[in-house]
Design a protein around this motif. Sequence first.
Motif, short mmCIF file in Angstrom:
data_model
loop_
_atom_site.label_atom_id
_atom_site.label_comp_id
_atom_site.label_asym_id
_atom_site.label_seq_id
_atom_site.Cartn_x
_atom_site.Cartn_y
_atom_site.Cartn_z
N LEU A 150 0.84 -1.20 0.00
CA LEU A 150 0.00 0.00 0.00
C LEU A 150 0.87 1.25 0.00
O LEU A 150 0.64 2.19 -0.78
CB LEU A 150 -0.92 -0.01 1.22
N ILE A 151 1.88 1.28 0.85
CA ILE A 151 2.76 2.45 0.93
C ILE A 151 3.54 2.61 -0.37
O ILE A 151 3.68 3.73 -0.89
CB ILE A 151 3.73 2.32 2.12
N ALA A 152 4.02 1.52 -0.92
CA ALA A 152 4.80 1.59 -2.16
C ALA A 152 3.95 2.10 -3.31
O ALA A 152 4.41 2.92 -4.12
CB ALA A 152 5.38 0.22 -2.49
N VAL A 153 2.71 1.63 -3.40
CA VAL A 153 1.83 2.09 -4.48
C VAL A 153 1.51 3.57 -4.30
O VAL A 153 1.49 4.33 -5.28
CB VAL A 153 0.54 1.25 -4.53
N LEU A 154 1.27 3.98 -3.08
CA LEU A 154 1.02 5.40 -2.82
C LEU A 154 2.21 6.25 -3.27
O LEU A 154 2.04 7.30 -3.90
CB LEU A 154 0.73 5.59 -1.33
N LEU A 155 3.41 5.78 -2.98
CA LEU A 155 4.61 6.52 -3.35
C LEU A 155 4.84 6.55 -4.86
O LEU A 155 5.49 7.46 -5.38
CB LEU A 155 5.85 5.90 -2.68
N SER A 156 4.29 5.57 -5.57
CA SER A 156 4.55 5.46 -7.01
C SER A 156 3.78 6.49 -7.85
O SER A 156 4.03 6.60 -9.05
CB SER A 156 4.21 4.05 -7.50
N ARG B 90 8.74 12.72 5.29
CA ARG B 90 8.87 13.56 4.10
C ARG B 90 10.31 13.61 3.60
O ARG B 90 10.57 13.54 2.40
CB ARG B 90 8.36 14.97 4.38
N GLU B 91 11.26 13.70 4.51
CA GLU B 91 12.67 13.77 4.12
C GLU B 91 13.13 12.47 3.47
O GLU B 91 13.87 12.48 2.49
CB GLU B 91 13.54 14.07 5.34
N GLY C 66 8.99 12.58 -5.05
CA GLY C 66 8.13 13.67 -5.47
C GLY C 66 6.85 13.74 -4.66
O GLY C 66 6.43 12.75 -4.03
N LEU C 67 6.24 14.91 -4.65
CA LEU C 67 4.99 15.14 -3.90
C LEU C 67 5.14 14.74 -2.44
O LEU C 67 4.18 14.30 -1.81
CB LEU C 67 3.82 14.37 -4.55
N SER C 68 6.32 14.91 -1.89
CA SER C 68 6.60 14.40 -0.55
C SER C 68 5.75 15.04 0.56
O SER C 68 5.39 14.34 1.52
CB SER C 68 8.08 14.52 -0.21
N PRO C 69 5.40 16.33 0.49
CA PRO C 69 4.55 16.87 1.56
C PRO C 69 3.20 16.15 1.65
O PRO C 69 2.75 15.79 2.75
CB PRO C 69 4.39 18.34 1.18
N ARG C 70 2.58 15.94 0.51
CA ARG C 70 1.28 15.29 0.49
C ARG C 70 1.39 13.81 0.83
O ARG C 70 0.59 13.27 1.61
CB ARG C 70 0.64 15.48 -0.88
N LYS C 71 2.37 13.14 0.25
CA LYS C 71 2.51 11.70 0.47
C LYS C 71 2.89 11.38 1.91
O LYS C 71 2.39 10.41 2.49
CB LYS C 71 3.56 11.12 -0.49
N ALA D 10 -11.23 5.04 1.24
CA ALA D 10 -11.50 6.04 2.28
C ALA D 10 -10.23 6.48 3.00
O ALA D 10 -10.25 7.47 3.73
CB ALA D 10 -12.50 5.47 3.30
N LEU D 11 -9.12 5.78 2.77
CA LEU D 11 -7.86 6.14 3.42
C LEU D 11 -7.23 7.35 2.73
O LEU D 11 -7.35 7.51 1.51
CB LEU D 11 -6.89 4.96 3.36
N PRO D 12 -6.55 8.20 3.47
CA PRO D 12 -5.89 9.37 2.87
C PRO D 12 -4.89 8.95 1.80
O PRO D 12 -4.11 8.01 1.99
CB PRO D 12 -5.18 10.02 4.05
N GLY D 13 -4.91 9.63 0.66
CA GLY D 13 -3.95 9.37 -0.39
C GLY D 13 -4.21 8.14 -1.22
O GLY D 13 -3.41 7.80 -2.10
#
Length: 217
Positions: free
Chosen positions: A34-40, A74-75, A81-86, A114-117
């Motif tokens: 889930l986290i990896a897909v969100l980051l992609s 975020r760091e 990319g899009l690190s503030p939102r992700k 329903a989860l953020p992002g």
Amino acid sequence: MTKAERAAHLDRRLDELYPETPVPLDHFDPYSLLIAVLLSAQCTDARVNLITPALFARANNPRDMMEVPVEEIREIIRPCGLSPRKSKAISELSRILIESHGGEVPADFAALEALPGVGHKTASVVMAQAFGVPAFPVDTHIHRLAQRWKLTNGKNVDQTEKDLKKLFPRNRWNALHLQIIFYGREHCTARGCDGTVCMLCRELFPRRKAPVVVTKS
């Protein structure tokens, strides 16, 4: 060929070309996927795979992740990319998983979305690749190729998903999703093919001369 005949041809040929369909994003459980897909989102899978080891070394489950300061997340993920939102989404969805889902990623489309992002495409990838539920997530590669192969009108990714689900057997959706992506990256690229160059485009449309104009997702 009719549209149905093209779909059948593609189903057979893609299965010949890519009999194995490994998930491109490195992961070890539904949460890490889930986290990896969100980051992609707007980032390559290769770059995500370079970033996630450091992130998961810091926290590899929602309970630990929710305790990591958003600024630190975020760091770590900044190169994606899009690190503030992700980073905010990762922190918030981790908290929600603990508070509302017993620390587990729900195997449910509505709960995931329903989860953020987490949008429909991300939820579909997780449902398909983590839980084996038939889904047909449409990314830029699939949206492009479906137009070049005249399987959809390209109006939008939602329509492309609906059209592909009608054309292909349900039990092939998960594999085809990855097979089309692999083919799009390797052969029918955005700039390397215009609908007249790659082998499958030529097989499907041997008389096609004019480039195919596609709409972006």
